[in-house]
Design an enzyme around this catalytic site. Structure first.
Site, PDB file in Angstrom:
ATOM      1  N   ASP A  27       5.691   7.023  11.212  1.00 21.53           N
ATOM      2  CA  ASP A  27       5.147   7.931  10.204  1.00 21.53           C
ATOM      3  C   ASP A  27       3.646   7.719  10.016  1.00 21.53           C
ATOM      4  O   ASP A  27       3.105   6.659  10.336  1.00 21.53           O
ATOM      5  CB  ASP A  27       5.864   7.728   8.864  1.00 21.53           C
ATOM      6  CG  ASP A  27       5.799   6.284   8.381  1.00 21.53           C
ATOM      7  OD1 ASP A  27       6.298   5.396   9.089  1.00 21.53           O
ATOM      8  OD2 ASP A  27       5.221   6.038   7.294  1.00 21.53           O
TER       9      ASP A  27
ATOM     10  N   GLU B 281       7.110   3.773   6.617  1.00 19.01           N
ATOM     11  CA  GLU B 281       6.341   2.591   6.198  1.00 19.01           C
ATOM     12  C   GLU B 281       5.323   2.964   5.135  1.00 19.01           C
ATOM     13  O   GLU B 281       5.076   2.199   4.201  1.00 19.01           O
ATOM     14  CB  GLU B 281       5.621   1.985   7.414  1.00 19.01           C
ATOM     15  CG  GLU B 281       5.051   0.589   7.159  1.00 19.01           C
ATOM     16  CD  GLU B 281       3.632   0.587   6.585  1.00 19.01           C
ATOM     17  OE1 GLU B 281       3.180  -0.495   6.178  1.00 19.01           O
ATOM     18  OE2 GLU B 281       2.976   1.652   6.541  1.00 19.01           O
TER      19      GLU B 281
HETATM   20 ZN   LIG Z   1       0.548   1.271   9.231  1.00 24.96          ZN
END
Ligand SMILES: [Zn+2]
Ligand SMILES: *[C@@H]1O[C@H](CO)[C@@H](O)[C@H](O)[C@H]1NC(C)=O
Ligand SMILES: *[C@@H]1O[C@H](CO)[C@@H](O)[C@H](O)[C@H]1NC(C)=O
Length: 573
Positions: free
Chosen positions: A149, A214
């Site tokens: 991501d 994340e």
């Molecule tokens: Zn990162």
């Protein structure tokens, strides 16, 4: 990684001349710090020669122009898939996650050998785990991680090139995710693909794991991947974990011959304290002396005023080793008082002196931070506010815990609560606020709290895994053309932000967070014009390639050695 980590270095400290400042000679410095026992003071792991496995040298990865254009193509195409995540994407079946499916299709076309040789597990829909099974089950696997991501774009019009174009300008590859951290993900897969193309048959199992949220705490991706890996392999089952992060490769001055390679071997903890105040409403023409907004303001004012957090540099703080390394390897570039100051047992004054000298970023490696980030309350200019909410973010330094932070808040807030005849619920088991309570303040957290990470050991005499990891890093970076002739000193440091490794603590005690990049190599993470120097990307690829080879059939614990016995001469002062 959630926040750009840059170690503030003491640029500009190189004043007139060493003699004029009364700086002790390097040998005097070492003697002061070690009481004559030089071998214990910032010892460097010996460089690790890659095994004679017949594979092409990692050097080729940084000098071959065909490989370079191949990597530009791979990274550019990875950037072109907009795998953005926001804080409201909590269901993997949400349409907004569709680009992750496209991204994974792209990975199949870019890395066909990896996809045919590895077992690929899809965890919680978009989490990716590639297992390259080794022939020797007695060797602990290594875990190499990154996230798919990227953070969203604020306004694409602010960018020099479209954020999802993946533009290459001859030096830098531009776009969202180019340096945080599709560069890492593509680098890891490329290292494996290159080894497989040479008929690599792993001895030690290698696992690549890629989360997909994340940038929004990682519960969906890394959180699920951790459960999968812990069930399959058990606790403490990995030789080491390598994730993005860390502080790159830094020099004290641009022309310095000594380069500090600074993997993150720990992370600060974190928590968000939410204050929710409920008070009676009414017409604002008949107000109390302090509205709910006034009370919350007073609380924040006192949180900022009372019992301030202070920096502490304990003996076991990894930054101390980094400073000792700077004293040993760059004695003329550090503060003239540093060597003797490091002997002080007043860890607070020492830390304060360093924070004053090196700046705020350095301070917050050693100190808990507090930032009131959100305040909400009131709906109309003629109505008294009834529900007032504030969020205060804390990053917890290694010498403290989230409970210390919570207790401090309660201690500061309690007298204010009494003063206004309010009741208080502080950190109940559930983070829900009872809506029926009035004249009431509730303290909760946003998604719990995170303790500072356990610090991965970096004593090269006691931890052969770190010794080997740092020895490989030295070998790779001392041989890349951009750092030719320089000495690379590897020292662990602490990250002020968090990575997906927060979920992986139980998998290994050797957790390293490091997207190795020279100063200026990975720019504008999380903001406009994010970009990476492609040579920096290739250097990281070389590191991944040699790490896999160097650990492939290494027996581990047997290889404890005397750190100084085979030190190359140029490491000594
Ligand atoms: Zn990162
Ligand atoms: C404080 O609150 C309690 C209960 O809400 C109430 O009974 C009491 O009269 C209040 N005291 C003052 C001084 O306002
Ligand atoms: C590690 O294991 C302990 C005990 O099983 C568990 O309570 C903890 O939540 C685990 N930590 C992580 C980060 O998974």
């Amino acid at each position: 990684m959630p926040k750009l980590q840059l170690l503030p270095l003491a640029a500009g400290l190189l004043a007139p001349s060493i003699a004029a400042l009364g700086i002790p000679s390097p040998q005097e410095v070492i003697n002061t710090l070690t009481h004559g026992e030089t071998h214990d003071f910032c010892p460097l792991a010996p460089k690790v020669a890659v095994p004679d496995d017949g594979f092409f040298s990692s050097h080729r990865l940084v000098v071959d122009s065909e490989i370079k254009s191949r990597q530009i193509g791979r990274l550019s195409r990875a950037v072109q898939v907009p795998t953005t995540i926001d804080d409201y994407m909590k269901d993997p079946n949400d349409e907004k996650f569709a680009p992750f499916g496209d991204f994974q299709e792209l990975l199949k076309t870019l890395f066909p050998l990896t996809h045919s040789h590895a077992q690929v597990d899809h965890i919680n829909k978009y989490g990716l785990v590639y297992t390259l099974k080794g022939s020797d089950d007695s060797l602990k696997p290594i875990l190499l991680t990154a996230h798919q991501d990227v953070v969203p774009i604020n306004d694409a019009a602010d960018w020099t090139y479209d954020p999802f174009e993946g533009h290459y300008d001859g030096e830098f590859l531009w776009g969202r995710g180019s340096s945080d951290c599709k560069n890492v993900l593509i680098g890891l897969l490329s290292a494996v693909e290159d080894l497989l193309s040479q008929e690599w048959d792993p001895t030690r199992t290698v696992i690549l794991a890629f989360g997909y949220d994340e940038e929004s705490h990682g519960f969906l991706g890394a959180g699920s991947i951790d459960t999968f890996l812990e069930e399959k392999y058990g606790p403490d089952s990995f030789e080491f974990v390598l994730d993005e992060g860390g502080m790159g490769l830094e020099t004290l001055t641009p022309s310095s011959d000594v380069v500090y390679a600074l993997p993150g071997v720990g992370e600060k903890g974190s928590l968000d304290v939410v204050l929710t105040l409920a008070v009676p409403g009414g017409h604002s023409s008949v107000p109390p002396a302090h509205t709910g907004i006034g009370i919350i303001s007073e609380i924040i004012y006192e949180l900022e005023r009372q019992d301030p957090f202070v920096p502490v540099l304990n003996t076991d703080h990894p930054t101390r080793k980094m400073l000792e390394c700077q004293v040993r390897h760059s004695p003329s570039l550090v503060e003239p008082w540093l060597a003797s100051a490091l002997q002080s047992t007043d860890y607070v004054s020492l830390a304060e002196k360093l924070a004053s000298s090196r700046g705020e970023k350095f301070r917050f490696i050693l100190q808990t931070s507090q930032a009131a980030d959100i305040i909400e309350g009131g709906v109309k200019s003629n109505a008294l506010p009834e529900k007032i909410k504030a969020v205060v973010n804390y990053r917890v330094a290694l010498h403290q815990t989230p409970d210390v932070v919570k207790n401090r808040a309660v201690k500061i807030i309690t007298p204010i609560v009494k003063k206004y005849n309010l009741s208080l619920t502080a950190f109940p088991d559930s983070d829900e606020v009872d809506p029926s309570l009035n004249n009431h303040l509730t303290l909760t957290t946003l998604s719990g709290s995170l303790s500072p990470a356990p610090v991965s050991p970096t004593d090269i005499k006691k931890n052969p895994v770190w010794a080997r990891f740092s020895g490989v890093a030295r070998s790779v970076f001392e041989s890349v053309p951009s750092l030719e002739g320089k000495t690379v000193v590897v020292s662990g440091d602490i990250m002020t932000g968090n990575t997906d490794t927060r979920f992986y603590w139980n998998l290994s005690r050797n957790i390293y967070r490091w997207s190795p990049s020279r100063a200026g190599g990975a720019l504008n993470i999380h903001t406009v014009d994010e970009r990476i120097n492609v040579d920096v990307h290739l250097e990281a690829l070389a590191l991944y390639y040699d790490l896999i080879r160097s650990f492939d059939s290494w027996e581990g614990e047997d290889s404890v050695f005397d750190a100084d016995s085979d030190e190359p001469a140029h490491d000594m002062l």
